[in-house]
Write a protein that holds these residues in place. Structure first.
Motif, PDB file in Angstrom:
ATOM      1  N   PRO A   1       0.826  -1.212   0.000  1.00 42.63           N
ATOM      2  CA  PRO A   1       0.000   0.000   0.000  1.00 42.63           C
ATOM      3  C   PRO A   1       0.861   1.262   0.000  1.00 42.63           C
ATOM      4  CG  PRO A   1      -0.811  -1.586   1.607  1.00 42.63           C
ATOM      5  CD  PRO A   1       0.512  -2.095   1.134  1.00 42.63           C
ATOM      6  N   THR A   2       0.330   2.330  -0.613  1.00 39.89           N
ATOM      7  CA  THR A   2       0.982   3.637  -0.616  1.00 39.89           C
ATOM      8  C   THR A   2      -0.026   4.684  -0.145  1.00 39.89           C
ATOM      9  OG1 THR A   2       0.369   4.297  -2.867  1.00 39.89           O
ATOM     10  CG2 THR A   2       2.313   2.878  -2.621  1.00 39.89           C
ATOM     11  N   SER A   3       0.452   5.903   0.022  1.00 44.32           N
ATOM     12  CA  SER A   3      -0.422   6.986   0.473  1.00 44.32           C
ATOM     13  C   SER A   3      -1.492   7.334  -0.559  1.00 44.32           C
ATOM     14  CB  SER A   3       0.412   8.225   0.804  1.00 44.32           C
ATOM     15  OG  SER A   3       1.155   8.654  -0.328  1.00 44.32           O
ATOM     16  N   LYS A   4      -1.366   6.823  -1.779  1.00 51.05           N
ATOM     17  CA  LYS A   4      -2.394   7.043  -2.798  1.00 51.05           C
ATOM     18  C   LYS A   4      -3.616   6.157  -2.570  1.00 51.05           C
ATOM     19  CE  LYS A   4       0.948   8.330  -6.398  1.00 51.05           C
ATOM     20  NZ  LYS A   4       1.470   7.992  -7.754  1.00 51.05           N
ATOM     21  N   ASP A   5      -3.456   5.089  -1.785  1.00 50.72           N
ATOM     22  CA  ASP A   5      -4.550   4.154  -1.542  1.00 50.72           C
ATOM     23  C   ASP A   5      -5.492   4.681  -0.465  1.00 50.72           C
ATOM     24  OD1 ASP A   5      -3.651   2.139  -3.364  1.00 50.72           O
ATOM     25  OD2 ASP A   5      -2.100   1.604  -1.907  1.00 50.72           O
ATOM     26  N   GLU A   6      -6.763   4.240  -0.521  1.00 50.02           N
ATOM     27  CA  GLU A   6      -7.728   4.604   0.505  1.00 50.02           C
ATOM     28  C   GLU A   6      -7.415   3.883   1.809  1.00 50.02           C
ATOM     29  OE1 GLU A   6     -11.531   3.640  -1.242  1.00 50.02           O
ATOM     30  OE2 GLU A   6     -11.883   5.761  -1.668  1.00 50.02           O
ATOM     31  N   ILE A   7      -7.907   4.441   2.902  1.00 53.99           N
ATOM     32  CA  ILE A   7      -7.711   3.854   4.214  1.00 53.99           C
ATOM     33  C   ILE A   7      -8.298   2.439   4.258  1.00 53.99           C
ATOM     34  CG2 ILE A   7      -9.850   4.891   5.110  1.00 53.99           C
ATOM     35  CD1 ILE A   7      -8.400   5.196   7.813  1.00 53.99           C
ATOM     36  N   ALA A   8      -7.550   1.510   4.847  1.00 51.81           N
ATOM     37  CA  ALA A   8      -8.008   0.136   5.071  1.00 51.81           C
ATOM     38  C   ALA A   8      -7.782  -0.175   6.542  1.00 51.81           C
ATOM     39  CB  ALA A   8      -7.243  -0.844   4.186  1.00 51.81           C
ATOM     40  N   THR A   9      -8.839  -0.522   7.262  1.00 50.24           N
ATOM     41  CA  THR A   9      -8.765  -0.659   8.717  1.00 50.24           C
ATOM     42  C   THR A   9      -8.965  -2.095   9.176  1.00 50.24           C
ATOM     43  OG1 THR A   9     -11.133  -0.271   9.043  1.00 50.24           O
ATOM     44  CG2 THR A   9      -9.710   1.677   8.942  1.00 50.24           C
ATOM     45  N   ASP A  10      -8.645  -2.315  10.437  1.00 57.85           N
ATOM     46  CA  ASP A  10      -8.861  -3.613  11.077  1.00 57.85           C
ATOM     47  C   ASP A  10     -10.227  -3.690  11.756  1.00 57.85           C
ATOM     48  OD1 ASP A  10      -6.398  -4.474  10.266  1.00 57.85           O
ATOM     49  OD2 ASP A  10      -5.388  -4.080  12.169  1.00 57.85           O
ATOM     50  N   ARG A  11     -11.100  -2.754  11.493  1.00 54.98           N
ATOM     51  CA  ARG A  11     -12.433  -2.704  12.067  1.00 54.98           C
ATOM     52  C   ARG A  11     -13.422  -2.293  10.961  1.00 54.98           C
ATOM     53  NH1 ARG A  11     -13.670  -0.181  16.508  1.00 54.98           N
ATOM     54  NH2 ARG A  11     -15.709   0.203  15.623  1.00 54.98           N
ATOM     55  N   PRO A  12     -14.737  -2.486  11.142  1.00 51.94           N
ATOM     56  CA  PRO A  12     -15.435  -2.897  12.363  1.00 51.94           C
ATOM     57  C   PRO A  12     -15.613  -4.400  12.520  1.00 51.94           C
ATOM     58  CG  PRO A  12     -17.028  -2.267  10.706  1.00 51.94           C
ATOM     59  CD  PRO A  12     -15.671  -2.036  10.093  1.00 51.94           C
ATOM     60  N   ASP A  13     -15.239  -5.191  11.510  1.00 49.18           N
ATOM     61  CA  ASP A  13     -15.337  -6.640  11.673  1.00 49.18           C
ATOM     62  C   ASP A  13     -14.192  -7.143  12.537  1.00 49.18           C
ATOM     63  OD1 ASP A  13     -13.591  -5.869   9.701  1.00 49.18           O
ATOM     64  OD2 ASP A  13     -14.116  -7.465   8.302  1.00 49.18           O
TER      65      ASP A  13
ATOM     66  N   LEU B   1       1.576   2.173  12.503  1.00 47.66           N
ATOM     67  CA  LEU B   1       2.591   3.000  11.856  1.00 47.66           C
ATOM     68  C   LEU B   1       3.337   2.172  10.817  1.00 47.66           C
ATOM     69  CD1 LEU B   1       4.162   5.728  11.758  1.00 47.66           C
ATOM     70  CD2 LEU B   1       5.735   4.705  13.444  1.00 47.66           C
ATOM     71  N   GLY B   2       3.324   2.642   9.563  1.00 43.34           N
ATOM     72  CA  GLY B   2       4.081   1.973   8.503  1.00 43.34           C
ATOM     73  C   GLY B   2       5.548   2.361   8.582  1.00 43.34           C
ATOM     74  N   ILE B   3       6.412   1.373   8.814  1.00 49.94           N
ATOM     75  CA  ILE B   3       7.832   1.670   9.016  1.00 49.94           C
ATOM     76  C   ILE B   3       8.696   1.283   7.827  1.00 49.94           C
ATOM     77  CG2 ILE B   3       7.675   1.554  11.529  1.00 49.94           C
ATOM     78  CD1 ILE B   3       8.822  -1.299  11.360  1.00 49.94           C
ATOM     79  N   ALA B   4       8.153   0.484   6.911  1.00 49.01           N
ATOM     80  CA  ALA B   4       8.876   0.062   5.713  1.00 49.01           C
ATOM     81  C   ALA B   4       7.843  -0.509   4.751  1.00 49.01           C
ATOM     82  CB  ALA B   4       9.944  -0.987   6.060  1.00 49.01           C
ATOM     83  N   PRO B   5       8.204  -0.685   3.467  1.00 43.00           N
ATOM     84  CA  PRO B   5       7.244  -1.276   2.537  1.00 43.00           C
ATOM     85  C   PRO B   5       6.734  -2.628   3.049  1.00 43.00           C
ATOM     86  CG  PRO B   5       9.077  -0.360   1.327  1.00 43.00           C
ATOM     87  CD  PRO B   5       9.447  -0.272   2.778  1.00 43.00           C
ATOM     88  N   CYS B   6       5.419  -2.778   3.132  1.00 38.76           N
ATOM     89  CA  CYS B   6       4.751  -4.005   3.563  1.00 38.76           C
ATOM     90  C   CYS B   6       5.018  -4.361   5.028  1.00 38.76           C
ATOM     91  CB  CYS B   6       5.135  -5.189   2.673  1.00 38.76           C
ATOM     92  SG  CYS B   6       4.284  -5.180   1.075  1.00 38.76           S
ATOM     93  N   LEU B   7       5.448  -3.383   5.842  1.00 39.31           N
ATOM     94  CA  LEU B   7       5.768  -3.677   7.239  1.00 39.31           C
ATOM     95  C   LEU B   7       5.253  -2.542   8.132  1.00 39.31           C
ATOM     96  CD1 LEU B   7       7.334  -5.825   8.961  1.00 39.31           C
ATOM     97  CD2 LEU B   7       9.263  -4.246   8.897  1.00 39.31           C
ATOM     98  N   GLU B   8       4.560  -2.908   9.209  1.00 41.25           N
ATOM     99  CA  GLU B   8       4.071  -1.916  10.157  1.00 41.25           C
ATOM    100  C   GLU B   8       4.245  -2.410  11.587  1.00 41.25           C
ATOM    101  OE1 GLU B   8      -0.520  -2.414  11.352  1.00 41.25           O
ATOM    102  OE2 GLU B   8      -0.305  -1.838   9.250  1.00 41.25           O
ATOM    103  N   VAL B   9       4.278  -1.462  12.513  1.00 49.38           N
ATOM    104  CA  VAL B   9       4.172  -1.774  13.936  1.00 49.38           C
ATOM    105  C   VAL B   9       2.825  -1.231  14.398  1.00 49.38           C
ATOM    106  CG1 VAL B   9       6.636  -1.822  14.430  1.00 49.38           C
ATOM    107  CG2 VAL B   9       5.398   0.348  14.547  1.00 49.38           C
ATOM    108  N   LEU B  10       2.232  -1.904  15.362  1.00 48.43           N
ATOM    109  CA  LEU B  10       0.929  -1.490  15.863  1.00 48.43           C
ATOM    110  C   LEU B  10       0.862  -1.749  17.356  1.00 48.43           C
ATOM    111  CD1 LEU B  10      -1.212  -4.165  16.370  1.00 48.43           C
ATOM    112  CD2 LEU B  10      -0.680  -4.394  13.943  1.00 48.43           C
TER     113      LEU B  10
END
Length: 263
Positions: free
Chosen positions: A31-43, A82-91
């Motif tokens: 994903p890049t900043s051009k993409d729409e928000i994708a969340t872990d909720r509400p499901d 927080l996206g820290i690298a391509p295809c990698l985040e910390v949460l």
């Protein structure tokens, strides 16, 4: 019984898939900043996608539920990503507080739960898969959160079916070393999702929690989300128990936002 034996086998298969797919993963599938928000909720099923590199995302919500004759309000169900690298985040899941409105039940807060999420995506935008490794730290109320450090291993996935339809799912193993009755609880979810126009989607979802001992908790969850902008979302969901061990109902509302290009 079938589900309890099937879940570990599925996790093993997904781990093998991760191993064989890793050498072919390219950053252009992330994903890049051009993409729409994708969340872990509400499901309950989390997104198979990470947040873009350099983006911060905050997901929040409140629930009203009834379980064993008690009515409970909980919030804010906040997850910070927080996206820290391509295809990698910390949460991190920050403590969620449960307040009893009527009846008898425990009040208190959940644990702080940090994690790391790696997006595998063997076939980007068609079949996406992530691996999440995290652990709940013993910071909450023991009657709500349990005792001690509690790691978890999770595999969210999604399969685009075409025509705005998608099948999503997730398999999770929760480990509670200090719980003598149930050291491992596995959870399986399946969610059928449909896009409604350009800004909304709805879903219906099955959620099953399977302890080592005792009765499983089975629920049917449904709801939807509406994107106010590319980086803002509101959502709702309504879940109903399919057996006596599950909550009678859960109603929830949420708001999420993303801030891009922080670094």
């Amino acid at each position: 019984m079938f589900a309890r034996s099937f879940i570990p086998l599925l996790m093993m298969g997904l781990l093998l898939l991760v191993g064989f797919s890793a050498p072919t993963i390219a950053a252009d599938g992330c994903p890049t900043s051009k993409d729409e928000i994708a969340t872990d909720r509400p499901d309950v099923t989390n997104s198979s996608l990470v947040v873009p590199t350099g983006s911060f995302q905050s997901e929040n919500g409140v629930n009203l539920s009834r379980h064993d004759g008690a009515t409970i309000f909980d919030g804010t169900n906040s997850r910070l990503r927080l996206g820290i690298a391509p295809c990698l985040e910390v949460l991190v899941d920050i403590p969620n507080y449960f307040a009893v409105l009527s009846g008898k039940a425990n009040s208190g807060a959940t644990d702080v739960t940090p994690a790391i999420k790696w997006q595998i995506s063997p076939v980007p935008k068609i079949f996406d898969l992530s691996v999440v490794v995290g652990t709940a730290l013993p910071t909450g109320t023991s009657s709500i959160a349990g005792r001690g450090v509690q790691p978890y291993l999770q595999f969210p996935w999604s399969w685009e079916l075409g025509g705005g339809w998608a099948l999503n799912g997730m398999d999770t193993a929760f480990f509670s070393p200090l719980n003598s009755d149930n050291k491992i609880i596995t959870e399986t979810t399946f969610s059928l999702e449909k896009e409604i126009g350009e800004h909304a989607d709805v879903f219906v979802e099955y959620v099953g929690d399977y302890p080592e001992r005792g009765v499983s908790q089975l629920m049917l969850n449904s709801g939807g989300a509406y994107r106010l902008t590319k980086t803002e979302q509101i959502d709702f969901h309504a879940a109903f128990g399919l057996n006596a061990a599950a909550p009678s109902y859960i109603f929830g509302l949420g708001y999420s936002f993303r801030v891009d290009n922080l670094f």
